[in-house]
Enzyme design. Structure first.
Site, PDB file in Angstrom:
ATOM      1  N   VAL A   1      45.227   7.745  74.729  1.00 26.12           N
ATOM      2  CA  VAL A   1      44.057   6.866  74.689  1.00 26.12           C
ATOM      3  C   VAL A   1      42.760   7.600  74.385  1.00 26.12           C
ATOM      4  O   VAL A   1      41.741   6.970  74.107  1.00 26.12           O
ATOM      5  CB  VAL A   1      43.895   6.082  76.011  1.00 26.12           C
ATOM      6  CG1 VAL A   1      45.033   5.102  76.197  1.00 26.12           C
ATOM      7  CG2 VAL A   1      43.762   7.023  77.199  1.00 26.12           C
ATOM      8  N   TYR A   2      42.758   8.930  74.441  1.00 26.77           N
ATOM      9  CA  TYR A   2      41.522   9.657  74.158  1.00 26.77           C
ATOM     10  C   TYR A   2      41.099   9.407  72.710  1.00 26.77           C
ATOM     11  O   TYR A   2      41.836   9.725  71.781  1.00 26.77           O
ATOM     12  CB  TYR A   2      41.697  11.157  74.386  1.00 26.77           C
ATOM     13  CG  TYR A   2      41.921  11.580  75.825  1.00 26.77           C
ATOM     14  CD1 TYR A   2      41.772  10.693  76.879  1.00 26.77           C
ATOM     15  CD2 TYR A   2      42.279  12.885  76.124  1.00 26.77           C
ATOM     16  CE1 TYR A   2      41.978  11.092  78.188  1.00 26.77           C
ATOM     17  CE2 TYR A   2      42.484  13.301  77.425  1.00 26.77           C
ATOM     18  CZ  TYR A   2      42.339  12.401  78.452  1.00 26.77           C
ATOM     19  OH  TYR A   2      42.551  12.792  79.760  1.00 26.77           O
ATOM     20  N   SER A   3      39.925   8.842  72.550  1.00 26.28           N
ATOM     21  CA  SER A   3      39.402   8.503  71.223  1.00 26.28           C
ATOM     22  C   SER A   3      40.417   7.684  70.428  1.00 26.28           C
ATOM     23  O   SER A   3      40.571   7.858  69.222  1.00 26.28           O
ATOM     24  CB  SER A   3      39.006   9.767  70.453  1.00 26.28           C
ATOM     25  OG  SER A   3      37.998  10.465  71.140  1.00 26.28           O
TER      26      SER A   3
ATOM     27  N   LYS B   1      49.696  12.050  77.687  1.00 21.57           N
ATOM     28  CA  LYS B   1      49.887  10.987  78.666  1.00 21.57           C
ATOM     29  C   LYS B   1      50.131   9.644  77.985  1.00 21.57           C
ATOM     30  O   LYS B   1      49.716   9.443  76.841  1.00 21.57           O
ATOM     31  CB  LYS B   1      48.652  10.867  79.568  1.00 21.57           C
ATOM     32  CG  LYS B   1      48.135  12.181  80.116  1.00 21.57           C
ATOM     33  CD  LYS B   1      46.918  11.964  80.979  1.00 21.57           C
ATOM     34  CE  LYS B   1      46.138  13.240  81.159  1.00 21.57           C
ATOM     35  NZ  LYS B   1      45.417  13.656  79.936  1.00 21.57           N
TER      36      LYS B   1
END
Length: 349
Positions: A61-63, A90
């Site tokens: 989900v990062y960026s 993750k």
């Protein structure tokens, strides 16, 4: 740089881990955290590896996946041998708008790992972590899906992030009873200004031999040295636009006052004292450090060389001590009374 045994496994990881949340952000929450593009990110990855860091953490989900893409491309462009780096990512957060594009279900996990492997350009993920607790999906379904990934070779080890102690222990029990791959680590928030983890999670981690990866070790920049009583933060500082994680600011300022004194005496930064304190905690396996600039990363890396004295640790422990809370104060009372009885019995004997 020292290397520490990862949970109950035979894997060794560096005591500092490079976090990649600052990679790729353009707008919204991710833009506030960091917006490093490929060349800038490669500079940080290269510097971290040169310093002996062998551990990199990211998330799908990062960026919106761009962090994984940049991380994978950086490893490829830098020609990093696969065996030289431990890559963690993750799954759990929302990666689409459909009903099943989030959570810890078998459906989402199986889709998520394929997408992460593609973005990272890897044939396996060393540590695959569930990024949050899913109250809808049975824990057994999650644990079994992760075990399948281990058996298939897509994942080497599995872990969890932001779960409560009882949830982790329940998952460990299911894994043990059914012979499935168990969680080997917890990624959790822990700082000198936020020691809540010590109430339930830390004793559980030590009891069950799980590794601890610390996220946001500077409390979202609050412990960086830029903040304090009567101190105006620089414009553009992360805490001014993204006030997370939540912290009791007055207690944090008390900690900063003491850390600043120690930092000035040692001629190091306040951030280095905050990181060094974490590295002295026996429950900690690796501290995740993120940066926007190489100089900032270098400052964080230097914390690994700091050895705090017993007096310094005592001063930091006193100012940051958690308020007494039930059942802790009752257990301490009962334990103290029992110890006293045993001591008196020994004296009479």
């Amino acid at each position: 740089m020292q290397y520490r045994k990862f949970g109950r496994t035979g894997l060794f990881v560096s005591e500092l881990c490079l976090g990649t949340m600052t990679f790729g952000g353009a707008s919204g929450i991710w833009g506030q955290i960091g917006n490093l593009q490929q060349s800038e990110a490669e500079g940080l990855v290269g510097r971290a590896l040169d310093a002996g860091i062998n551990f990199i953490d990211t998330a799908d989900v990062y960026s919106e996946g761009l962090s994984e893409t940049i991380t994978g491309q950086a490893l490829k462009n830098l020609k990093v041998p696969r065996e030289n780096v431990v890559v963690a990512t993750k799954v759990f957060g929302e990666t689409g708008k459909t009903a099943n594009a989030a959570g810890a279900s078998r459906y989402h996990i199986m889709d998520g790992v394929k997408a992460s492997l593609k973005r990272l350009q890897l044939d396996h993920i060393d540590l695959y972590q569930i990024h949050g607790f899913d109250p809808v999906t049975p824990i057994e379904e999650t644990v079994r899906a992760l075990d399948n990934l281990v058996q298939q070779g897509h994942v080497r080890y599995v872990g969890v992030s932001n779960w409560a102690a009882w949830q982790i222990v329940k998952a460990l029990g299911i894994a043990e009873r059914q012979g499935l791959a168990r969680f080997e680590s917890l990624q959790a928030y822990y700082t000198i200004a936020g020691r809540d983890l010590e109430r339930e999670l830390a004793p559980m981690l030590q009891s069950e031999s799980l590794g601890l990866m610390v996220w946001s070790p500077l409390a979202g920049g609050l412990l960086s040295g830029k903040y304090g009583r009567g101190t105006e933060a620089e414009e553009g500082s992360r805490r001014t636009s993204f006030d997370f994680p939540p912290v009791n600011v007055e207690r944090a300022y008390d900690c900063i006052d003491v850390m600043r004194q120690l930092a000035e005496a040692r001629k190091v930064s306040v951030a280095q004292i905050a990181l060094a304190w974490l590295l002295h905690q026996p429950v900690v396996t690796s501290v995740i450090v993120g940066a926007k600039r190489v100089a900032q990363l270098d400052d964080n890396i230097a914390a690994a060389a700091i050895r705090l004295s017993a007096d310094e640790l005592a001063a930091l422990g006193k100012v940051s001590a958690l308020p007494s809370e039930y059942p802790g104060w009752m257990l301490e009372r009962q334990g103290g009374a029992r110890a006293k009885r045993l001591a008196e019995s020994g004296e009479r004997g």
